[in-house]
Structures are given as C-alpha cells and as structure tokens.
Design a protein around this motif. Structure first.
Motif, PDB file in Angstrom:
ATOM      1  N   LEU A  95      12.515  19.713  -1.644  1.00  0.00           N
ATOM      2  CA  LEU A  95      12.676  20.937  -1.387  1.00  0.00           C
ATOM      3  C   LEU A  95      11.222  21.519  -0.866  1.00  0.00           C
ATOM      4  O   LEU A  95      10.211  21.501  -1.635  1.00  0.00           O
ATOM      5  N   PHE A  96      11.052  21.818   0.290  1.00  0.00           N
ATOM      6  CA  PHE A  96       9.857  22.462   0.669  1.00  0.00           C
ATOM      7  C   PHE A  96       9.680  23.935   0.781  1.00  0.00           C
ATOM      8  O   PHE A  96      10.683  24.658   1.321  1.00  0.00           O
ATOM      9  N   ILE A  97       8.769  24.241  -0.042  1.00  0.00           N
ATOM     10  CA  ILE A  97       8.422  25.716  -0.368  1.00  0.00           C
ATOM     11  C   ILE A  97       7.588  26.173   0.505  1.00  0.00           C
ATOM     12  O   ILE A  97       6.273  26.041   0.211  1.00  0.00           O
ATOM     13  N   TYR A  98       7.994  27.221   1.446  1.00  0.00           N
ATOM     14  CA  TYR A  98       7.067  27.914   2.378  1.00  0.00           C
ATOM     15  C   TYR A  98       6.830  29.192   1.996  1.00  0.00           C
ATOM     16  O   TYR A  98       7.606  30.039   1.530  1.00  0.00           O
ATOM     17  N   ASN A 150      12.201  19.861  16.071  1.00  0.00           N
ATOM     18  CA  ASN A 150      10.605  20.057  15.898  1.00  0.00           C
ATOM     19  C   ASN A 150      10.333  19.910  14.154  1.00  0.00           C
ATOM     20  O   ASN A 150       8.835  20.136  14.081  1.00  0.00           O
ATOM     21  N   LEU A 151      11.114  19.742  13.373  1.00  0.00           N
ATOM     22  CA  LEU A 151      10.691  19.418  11.834  1.00  0.00           C
ATOM     23  C   LEU A 151       9.895  20.615  11.163  1.00  0.00           C
ATOM     24  O   LEU A 151       9.144  20.500  10.456  1.00  0.00           O
ATOM     25  N   SER A 152      10.587  21.969  11.672  1.00  0.00           N
ATOM     26  CA  SER A 152       9.642  22.966  11.071  1.00  0.00           C
ATOM     27  C   SER A 152      10.365  24.283  10.884  1.00  0.00           C
ATOM     28  O   SER A 152      11.619  24.060  11.797  1.00  0.00           O
ATOM     29  N   LEU A 153      10.013  25.303  10.509  1.00  0.00           N
ATOM     30  CA  LEU A 153      10.599  26.491  10.353  1.00  0.00           C
ATOM     31  C   LEU A 153      10.048  27.401  11.510  1.00  0.00           C
ATOM     32  O   LEU A 153       9.116  27.311  12.111  1.00  0.00           O
ATOM     33  N   GLU A 154      11.216  28.030  12.241  1.00  0.00           N
ATOM     34  CA  GLU A 154      10.752  28.725  13.414  1.00  0.00           C
ATOM     35  C   GLU A 154      11.621  29.979  13.131  1.00  0.00           C
ATOM     36  O   GLU A 154      12.645  30.220  12.943  1.00  0.00           O
ATOM     37  N   GLY A 155      10.910  31.338  13.759  1.00  0.00           N
ATOM     38  CA  GLY A 155      11.505  32.445  13.752  1.00  0.00           C
ATOM     39  C   GLY A 155      11.132  33.183  14.928  1.00  0.00           C
ATOM     40  O   GLY A 155      10.331  33.176  15.628  1.00  0.00           O
ATOM     41  N   ASP A 202       6.143  19.449   8.601  1.00  0.00           N
ATOM     42  CA  ASP A 202       6.142  18.802   7.375  1.00  0.00           C
ATOM     43  C   ASP A 202       7.405  17.914   7.097  1.00  0.00           C
ATOM     44  O   ASP A 202       7.350  17.113   6.362  1.00  0.00           O
ATOM     45  N   MET A 203       8.363  18.436   7.471  1.00  0.00           N
ATOM     46  CA  MET A 203       9.749  17.812   6.975  1.00  0.00           C
ATOM     47  C   MET A 203      10.254  16.615   7.905  1.00  0.00           C
ATOM     48  O   MET A 203       9.901  16.388   9.098  1.00  0.00           O
ATOM     49  N   THR A 204      11.381  15.817   7.389  1.00  0.00           N
ATOM     50  CA  THR A 204      11.894  14.569   8.115  1.00  0.00           C
ATOM     51  C   THR A 204      13.292  15.104   8.505  1.00  0.00           C
ATOM     52  O   THR A 204      13.563  14.397   9.583  1.00  0.00           O
ATOM     53  N   SER A 205      14.202  15.773   7.499  1.00  0.00           N
ATOM     54  CA  SER A 205      15.586  15.861   7.906  1.00  0.00           C
ATOM     55  C   SER A 205      15.918  17.189   7.449  1.00  0.00           C
ATOM     56  O   SER A 205      16.592  17.279   6.300  1.00  0.00           O
ATOM     57  N   PRO A 206      15.413  18.303   7.592  1.00  0.00           N
ATOM     58  CA  PRO A 206      15.656  19.591   7.185  1.00  0.00           C
ATOM     59  C   PRO A 206      17.344  20.002   7.188  1.00  0.00           C
ATOM     60  O   PRO A 206      17.838  19.535   8.440  1.00  0.00           O
ATOM     61  N   ARG A 207      17.613  20.675   6.123  1.00  0.00           N
ATOM     62  CA  ARG A 207      19.077  21.151   6.492  1.00  0.00           C
ATOM     63  C   ARG A 207      19.096  22.676   5.871  1.00  0.00           C
ATOM     64  O   ARG A 207      18.602  23.347   6.956  1.00  0.00           O
ATOM     65  N   GLU A 208      19.481  22.943   4.977  1.00  0.00           N
ATOM     66  CA  GLU A 208      19.824  24.471   4.462  1.00  0.00           C
ATOM     67  C   GLU A 208      18.383  25.219   4.139  1.00  0.00           C
ATOM     68  O   GLU A 208      17.436  24.766   3.888  1.00  0.00           O
ATOM     69  N   VAL A 209      18.571  26.349   4.357  1.00  0.00           N
ATOM     70  CA  VAL A 209      17.181  27.236   4.079  1.00  0.00           C
ATOM     71  C   VAL A 209      17.898  28.407   3.098  1.00  0.00           C
ATOM     72  O   VAL A 209      18.984  28.934   3.242  1.00  0.00           O
ATOM     73  N   ALA A 210      17.071  28.708   2.272  1.00  0.00           N
ATOM     74  CA  ALA A 210      17.214  29.783   1.235  1.00  0.00           C
ATOM     75  C   ALA A 210      15.940  30.462   1.096  1.00  0.00           C
ATOM     76  O   ALA A 210      14.825  30.220   1.047  1.00  0.00           O
ATOM     77  N   VAL A 211      16.459  31.826   1.001  1.00  0.00           N
ATOM     78  CA  VAL A 211      15.015  32.908   1.071  1.00  0.00           C
ATOM     79  C   VAL A 211      15.127  33.567  -0.279  1.00  0.00           C
ATOM     80  O   VAL A 211      16.108  34.057  -0.672  1.00  0.00           O
ATOM     81  N   ASP A 238      15.594  18.909   2.391  1.00  0.00           N
ATOM     82  CA  ASP A 238      15.247  18.061   3.257  1.00  0.00           C
ATOM     83  C   ASP A 238      15.994  16.699   2.781  1.00  0.00           C
ATOM     84  O   ASP A 238      16.053  16.703   1.690  1.00  0.00           O
ATOM     85  N   ASN A 239      16.960  16.166   3.634  1.00  0.00           N
ATOM     86  CA  ASN A 239      17.993  15.191   3.283  1.00  0.00           C
ATOM     87  C   ASN A 239      17.544  13.849   3.186  1.00  0.00           C
ATOM     88  O   ASN A 239      18.114  12.857   3.060  1.00  0.00           O
ATOM     89  N   SER A 240      16.146  13.829   3.751  1.00  0.00           N
ATOM     90  CA  SER A 240      15.756  12.247   4.063  1.00  0.00           C
ATOM     91  C   SER A 240      15.338  11.463   2.663  1.00  0.00           C
ATOM     92  O   SER A 240      15.109  12.214   1.550  1.00  0.00           O
ATOM     93  N   ASP A 241      15.521  10.399   2.683  1.00  0.00           N
ATOM     94  CA  ASP A 241      15.074   9.344   1.613  1.00  0.00           C
ATOM     95  C   ASP A 241      13.723   9.421   1.378  1.00  0.00           C
ATOM     96  O   ASP A 241      12.973   9.193   2.490  1.00  0.00           O
ATOM     97  N   VAL A 242      13.147   9.775   0.156  1.00  0.00           N
ATOM     98  CA  VAL A 242      11.809   9.871  -0.166  1.00  0.00           C
ATOM     99  C   VAL A 242      10.976   8.758  -0.625  1.00  0.00           C
ATOM    100  O   VAL A 242      10.104   8.643   0.310  1.00  0.00           O
TER     101      VAL A 242
END
Length: 347
Positions: A154-157, A94-99, A121-130, A139-143
């Motif tokens: 790095l997407f900052i939410y 779904n290319l998004s954060l879900e809780g 917003d993302m293309t290839s999300p990987r790790e989350v840091a809080v 996001d690991n995708s080629d920009v």
C-alpha cells in the motif's frame, strides 16, 4: 469505490427543504417551487487505452458522456475531487498517480496534460483510496518474489500543490486489490480469496513497515472478491465477486455482487477469521446481469444504485431495485473496453 457527497449537494437540499417549508402558502395557491437539481456523474478508467470517461447518469433515460485522452495506455483506480474539479487515476503504464484539473471545462476527445503528478514507485497499481490529502494506492505485485507467500503493498502518497510525495509504504501479508476508507479505517480486499480485511487507524502507520490487518473475515457466497464500495451514511458495503476470472466476453456471467446493509454491526459481530453468513447479505448474479469479471464498484445510497466496472464484457453497468437481489438486468449498459475502475460523484 467510495462515493463522494459534496457540501454543495447537501446545501442545495437544505435550501430546497427550507424553501418548500417556508412557502407552504404559495404551494396551497398552486405555485410549484423549483427543486434543486442533483448532478450524478461516474468517472471511469480502463486498461485498453488509459483514458478517463465521465458519464453523466443524472437522467438514466438521457445518459451523456465525454472522454479525456491521457498519455497512459492502461490505468486502474480513479477518483474525482469536486472541490478542485480534478480527476485522478493510478496509471498502470506510467506506474504513478496522475491528476487532471478543470474537468468541467474540458470537451470530449481532448488530449489532457498531467497537472498533478507523482513518482513512478509502483509495479502493479490497482485501486485508489483517498482520505484528505492522503492518496493510498494498492499494488498487486509480488513483493518478495515468492509466489507461494502472498503479499502486497500500500503506497501512501501525500498531495501538496501539484505534486504527490511518497510518505511511506506498507507491506501486507496478502495480495491486494480493492481498498476504501471508512473514516480512519482502511478496508482491503484479500485477493484470490473470499476475504475482506480492515486496518484500523491506517494512516497512523507513518513508516515503511509490514503491517498485519486488524481483522479479516470471509464472506459466504463469494468465490473471489475484487471490488468494494462503502457508504458511511447508509452503512452499506458492496463487494464484487469475479467468480472464475478466465471467462470470455461472450460467455462470462459467473460474477456477481453482494450488498451488505447494517454492515458495521455485521462486520463487528463476525469474529476475526470467521465468516459473514449469506443470510446477512443480498447477492445479484445470473445470466441477465452480464457480470463476468466485475472488478470495481461504486454505490449511490440516495437512489440505491450500484455501478460496476465489468472487465470481461467491457462495460460500465448499473443496477437498481437491488433489495431482493437475484438475476437482475442492468439499467445502464455502457461500453468500455477493459473497464477497470469506477467512481461516483454527486453535486
């Protein structure tokens, strides 16, 4: 991934300590005071079905687990907030954060609805840091569309109520995978290399921009690093090495993990662009470990236990007695197809 140590846990320890001290006369008379129980759980995500597993490892001889069925079909970074009893993951489908809230009330096999959501917003999300209400996703995708120029985002939410709002996006000049906060600093894996980078005061970057890492070092002995976990109290960093990522589930055993104690001093003493020597680390690897593609890691400093999300062999593994390293046999072998992330919570 970073370990969560809750106020509740610390408070229980303090209460237990006070009780044992103040009741010494009772102890001498043969009365045993009850010790505070510590709940240790790991939360996992995977790329096989996108569900979340909660595994109670408080007693390694009696491991219990439950599964939350989500609408995602693939997921990566996972995080549990004990204060709100909510678990979050980066959905790769779904290319998004879900809780999902009220985790302790949910029974295994329940299909859960999204209680906290963000935009796709993302293309290839990987790790989350809080860090507080800020959730950062690598996001690991080629920009730029040019595979010859490695980059990532790095997407900052910012979390507010039940919503995630994208504050800004940071572009890096290297491919990303694992990330974790150490105070205000963000450590990041330089994917497809043996390198580790840090962005000092990361959240002070409040606008969309390309930001260079404050410092990048190589880690001797690693072929291709992927996951990382840092514990500030013990100053221990754990890095995973996936070795050759194309191994098969029946033959993958070329991976491993490195434990770096007194990490801050060792990292600071290594020059920018320099190499952290193998003599300053402990490596766990070998045929007994079942480590073929260890993509994520969590570390319990209280018991000195390392938890691994092992993708190639489809498992969550745990190792203790790690001080000497070597070809260790895991003390926990939990089957999880396409395991992608692991997070540890102690309460």
């Amino acid at each position: 991934m970073k370990t969560q140590k809750t106020v509740k846990f610390l408070s229980l320890l303090a209460i237990a300590s006070f009780a044992l001290t103040s009741c010494s006369d009772d102890d001498e008379n043969g009365m045993d005071m009850p010790m505070a129980e510590v709940s240790t759980k790991i939360y996992t995500s995977n790329n096989a079905n996108g569900n979340i597993d909660e595994i109670d490892v408080s007693d390694m001889s009696n491991v219990e687990s439950k599964t939350l069925i989500t609408a995602s079909t693939a997921a990566d970074g996972v995080y549990y907030d004990a204060d709100s009893d909510a678990v979050f993951q980066a959905s790769r489908s779904n290319l998004s954060l879900e809780g999902f809230s009220n985790v302790n009330m949910i029974t295994s096999g329940t299909t859960v609805s999204v209680d906290f959501s963000g935009t796709a917003d993302m293309t290839s999300p990987r790790e989350v840091a809080v860090n507080g209400n800020f959730y950062v996703v690598a996001d690991n995708s080629d920009v730029d569309g040019d595979t010859n120029t490695p980059d990532g985002r790095l997407f900052i939410y910012q979390k507010s109520g039940s919503n995630f709002t994208l504050r800004n996006t940071i572009t890096t000049n290297f491919k990303l995978w694992g990330i974790t906060f150490a105070g205000s600093d963000l450590y990041a894996i330089v994917d497809v290399t043996d390198q580790l980078a840090v962005f000092n005061n990361f959240l002070s970057n409040t606008t969309d921009a390309t930001v260079m890492a404050t410092k990048t070092i190589s880690v001797e002995g690693i072929v291709r690093t992927h996951g990382l976990a840092y514990d500030m109290d013990s100053d221990v960093m754990v890095l995973t090495d996936i070795g050759v990522a194309s191994g098969t589930p029946t033959s993958s055993s070329d991976g491993g993990f490195h434990v770096i104690s007194n990490f801050s001093n060792k990292f600071n003493s290594t020059s920018n662009g320099g190499t952290l020597a193998m003599s300053s680390q402990v490596r766990v690897a070998g045929s007994n470990t079942m480590l073929g593609n260890p993509v994520d890691v969590a570390y319990d400093s209280m018991t000195e236990t390392v938890y691994i999300a092992e993708a190639a062999n489809g498992k969550i593994l745990a190792f203790n007695n790690i001080s000497s390293g070597g070809n260790l046999t895991p003390v926990l072998d939990y089957n999880l197809a396409s395991a992608s992330a692991v997070y540890l919570s102690k309460q």
